[in-house]
Design a protein around this motif. Structure first.
Motif, PDB file in Angstrom:
ATOM      1  N   MET A   1      -5.086  -3.863  24.753  1.00 17.01           N
ATOM      2  CA  MET A   1      -4.525  -5.011  24.055  1.00 17.01           C
ATOM      3  C   MET A   1      -3.489  -4.532  23.045  1.00 17.01           C
ATOM      4  O   MET A   1      -3.755  -3.616  22.265  1.00 17.01           O
ATOM      5  CB  MET A   1      -5.648  -5.782  23.348  1.00 17.01           C
ATOM      6  CG  MET A   1      -5.201  -7.072  22.696  1.00 17.01           C
ATOM      7  SD  MET A   1      -6.565  -7.953  21.905  1.00 17.01           S
ATOM      8  CE  MET A   1      -7.659  -8.222  23.294  1.00 17.01           C
ATOM      9  N   ARG A   2      -2.316  -5.121  23.082  1.00 18.28           N
ATOM     10  CA  ARG A   2      -1.251  -4.744  22.157  1.00 18.28           C
ATOM     11  C   ARG A   2      -1.452  -5.443  20.812  1.00 18.28           C
ATOM     12  O   ARG A   2      -1.547  -6.660  20.747  1.00 18.28           O
ATOM     13  CB  ARG A   2       0.099  -5.102  22.756  1.00 18.28           C
ATOM     14  CG  ARG A   2       0.534  -4.191  23.886  1.00 18.28           C
ATOM     15  CD  ARG A   2       1.707  -4.749  24.649  1.00 18.28           C
ATOM     16  NE  ARG A   2       2.804  -5.163  23.779  1.00 18.28           N
ATOM     17  CZ  ARG A   2       3.900  -5.790  24.216  1.00 18.28           C
ATOM     18  NH1 ARG A   2       4.015  -6.081  25.501  1.00 18.28           N
ATOM     19  NH2 ARG A   2       4.853  -6.136  23.369  1.00 18.28           N
ATOM     20  N   ILE A  59      -3.861  -1.019  21.172  1.00 17.87           N
ATOM     21  CA  ILE A  59      -2.798  -0.023  21.046  1.00 17.87           C
ATOM     22  C   ILE A  59      -1.766  -0.511  20.026  1.00 17.87           C
ATOM     23  O   ILE A  59      -1.213  -1.603  20.149  1.00 17.87           O
ATOM     24  CB  ILE A  59      -2.149   0.297  22.406  1.00 17.87           C
ATOM     25  CG1 ILE A  59      -1.092   1.394  22.240  1.00 17.87           C
ATOM     26  CG2 ILE A  59      -1.576  -0.940  23.074  1.00 17.87           C
ATOM     27  CD1 ILE A  59      -0.615   1.986  23.548  1.00 17.87           C
ATOM     28  N   LEU A  60      -1.569   0.291  18.999  1.00 11.90           N
ATOM     29  CA  LEU A  60      -0.550   0.001  17.994  1.00 11.90           C
ATOM     30  C   LEU A  60       0.829   0.347  18.551  1.00 11.90           C
ATOM     31  O   LEU A  60       0.941   1.179  19.465  1.00 11.90           O
ATOM     32  CB  LEU A  60      -0.803   0.828  16.738  1.00 11.90           C
ATOM     33  CG  LEU A  60      -2.074   0.518  15.948  1.00 11.90           C
ATOM     34  CD1 LEU A  60      -2.334   1.620  14.932  1.00 11.90           C
ATOM     35  CD2 LEU A  60      -1.959  -0.831  15.241  1.00 11.90           C
ATOM     36  N   PRO A  61       1.889  -0.259  18.018  1.00  6.56           N
ATOM     37  CA  PRO A  61       3.227   0.172  18.421  1.00  6.56           C
ATOM     38  C   PRO A  61       3.380   1.675  18.207  1.00  6.56           C
ATOM     39  O   PRO A  61       2.998   2.210  17.157  1.00  6.56           O
ATOM     40  CB  PRO A  61       4.145  -0.627  17.486  1.00  6.56           C
ATOM     41  CG  PRO A  61       3.361  -1.857  17.151  1.00  6.56           C
ATOM     42  CD  PRO A  61       1.934  -1.389  17.057  1.00  6.56           C
ATOM     43  N   ALA A  62       3.887   2.359  19.206  1.00 10.83           N
ATOM     44  CA  ALA A  62       3.994   3.819  19.139  1.00 10.83           C
ATOM     45  C   ALA A  62       4.932   4.251  18.009  1.00 10.83           C
ATOM     46  O   ALA A  62       5.926   3.587  17.715  1.00 10.83           O
ATOM     47  CB  ALA A  62       4.491   4.365  20.469  1.00 10.83           C
ATOM     48  N   PHE A  63       4.593   5.393  17.397  1.00 13.02           N
ATOM     49  CA  PHE A  63       5.458   5.984  16.376  1.00 13.02           C
ATOM     50  C   PHE A  63       6.201   7.154  17.017  1.00 13.02           C
ATOM     51  O   PHE A  63       5.603   8.172  17.357  1.00 13.02           O
ATOM     52  CB  PHE A  63       4.638   6.466  15.178  1.00 13.02           C
ATOM     53  CG  PHE A  63       5.487   6.967  14.038  1.00 13.02           C
ATOM     54  CD1 PHE A  63       6.034   6.080  13.133  1.00 13.02           C
ATOM     55  CD2 PHE A  63       5.739   8.317  13.882  1.00 13.02           C
ATOM     56  CE1 PHE A  63       6.837   6.531  12.085  1.00 13.02           C
ATOM     57  CE2 PHE A  63       6.533   8.775  12.842  1.00 13.02           C
ATOM     58  CZ  PHE A  63       7.077   7.882  11.937  1.00 13.02           C
ATOM     59  N   TYR A  64       7.510   6.991  17.192  1.00 14.00           N
ATOM     60  CA  TYR A  64       8.343   7.989  17.870  1.00 14.00           C
ATOM     61  C   TYR A  64       9.019   8.977  16.914  1.00 14.00           C
ATOM     62  O   TYR A  64       9.633   9.933  17.373  1.00 14.00           O
ATOM     63  CB  TYR A  64       9.454   7.286  18.657  1.00 14.00           C
ATOM     64  CG  TYR A  64       9.073   6.759  20.008  1.00 14.00           C
ATOM     65  CD1 TYR A  64       9.299   7.496  21.160  1.00 14.00           C
ATOM     66  CD2 TYR A  64       8.509   5.484  20.145  1.00 14.00           C
ATOM     67  CE1 TYR A  64       8.984   7.001  22.414  1.00 14.00           C
ATOM     68  CE2 TYR A  64       8.194   4.979  21.398  1.00 14.00           C
ATOM     69  CZ  TYR A  64       8.433   5.734  22.530  1.00 14.00           C
ATOM     70  OH  TYR A  64       8.111   5.234  23.765  1.00 14.00           O
ATOM     71  N   TYR A  65       8.930   8.732  15.607  1.00 11.62           N
ATOM     72  CA  TYR A  65       9.837   9.395  14.682  1.00 11.62           C
ATOM     73  C   TYR A  65       9.196  10.541  13.905  1.00 11.62           C
ATOM     74  O   TYR A  65       9.380  10.693  12.702  1.00 11.62           O
ATOM     75  CB  TYR A  65      10.453   8.366  13.734  1.00 11.62           C
ATOM     76  CG  TYR A  65      11.251   7.325  14.483  1.00 11.62           C
ATOM     77  CD1 TYR A  65      12.492   7.637  15.011  1.00 11.62           C
ATOM     78  CD2 TYR A  65      10.734   6.049  14.696  1.00 11.62           C
ATOM     79  CE1 TYR A  65      13.221   6.694  15.722  1.00 11.62           C
ATOM     80  CE2 TYR A  65      11.463   5.096  15.407  1.00 11.62           C
ATOM     81  CZ  TYR A  65      12.700   5.425  15.925  1.00 11.62           C
ATOM     82  OH  TYR A  65      13.420   4.499  16.641  1.00 11.62           O
TER      83      TYR A  65
END
Length: 248
Positions: A1-2, A59-65
């Motif tokens: 689940m987003r 699932i949390l929004p992915a952290f790309y940074y």
């Protein structure tokens, strides 16, 4: 689940059921000429997408940074984005405090970037792990006041640990590829392992027609194939299911 699609009723039920909340933690980094910059994050998010019907989690929004570093290549015309740990730590602290105040007590940070020696740690995961620890101390102190550990009602603290009641497990961090998986399928950077895994989970990020052997670390990518990637994926899925499934 987003998480970004959830409504309050769903969030409250997830808290009551102690559903895992997962943060894919990664970077944007040069991965040779044949792979996209988001490899280290995409292998996490795309694997998790394949688990949604097998085990419940948010699932949390992915952290790309994260801290990609420029150890592989400089950023100019190559695409790497590097944020130093002193920038990552306050963000992570704020994020974790928010999640704890919402009510989550089963938070998972999954990392792939530079995870070949996860116990020692690298800048991205160390920043988030330190932030998790300090935020847990701050949160517990906010709830229970200074001296909480020394009070009489904490006398069974160590016994509680033995039974799994450990508030410092409310936030856990671990690599996408466990130590046992890495022994069977050696980790690399843009080589056979990462290229094959991307073939299995995110083929749109693989451009083998651009493959070059000019870099030593990409040379084994020529041996990558979908079968190898699917074998790695199967092991990773089992590893994550074991981590995320409800404890009996």
């Amino acid at each position: 689940m987003r998480y970004e699609l959830m409504i309050p009723t769903q969030i409250r039920k997830a808290i009551a059921d102690n559903i895992p909340v997962v943060l894919p933690l990664g970077v944007l980094e040069y991965h040779g000429e044949h792979l996209c910059t988001g490899v280290d994050t995409l292998v996490i998010t795309e694997t998790l997408a394949r688990l949604e019907n097998e085990v419940p989690f948010i699932i949390l929004p992915a952290f790309y940074y994260g801290a990609s570093s420029y150890a592989v290549e400089g950023p100019e015309a190559n695409g790497s984005i590097h944020n130093r740990p002193d920038i990552l730590y306050p963000f992570a602290s704020s994020l974790f405090m928010n999640l704890l105040r919402i009510g989550f007590r089963n938070i998972h940070i999954i990392v792939h970037h530079q995870s070949e020696n996860f116990a020692a740690g690298m800048p991205t995961d160390l920043s988030f792990k330190l932030a998790a620890r300090q935020t847990l101390f701050d949160f517990i102190e906010r709830q229970s006041g200074e001296g909480w550990w020394g009070k009489a009602d904490a006398a069974n603290y160590y016994e509680g640990h033995e039974e799994g009641d450990n508030p410092f497990n409310w936030i856990q961090a671990y690599p996408l590829l466990s130590d046992s998986i890495q022994k069977e399928y050696p980790i690399d950077h843009a080589g056979k392992l990462e290229t094959a895994l991307m073939m299995a989970v995110c083929p749109e990020g693989v451009y083998m027609d651009h493959f070059s052997e000019d870099k030593w670390y990409t040379q084994t990518a020529k041996d990558a194939n979908l079968e190898y990637g699917e074998a790695v994926l199967a092991r990773v899925k089992d590893h994550l299911i074991a981590k995320l499934k409800p404890k009996s």
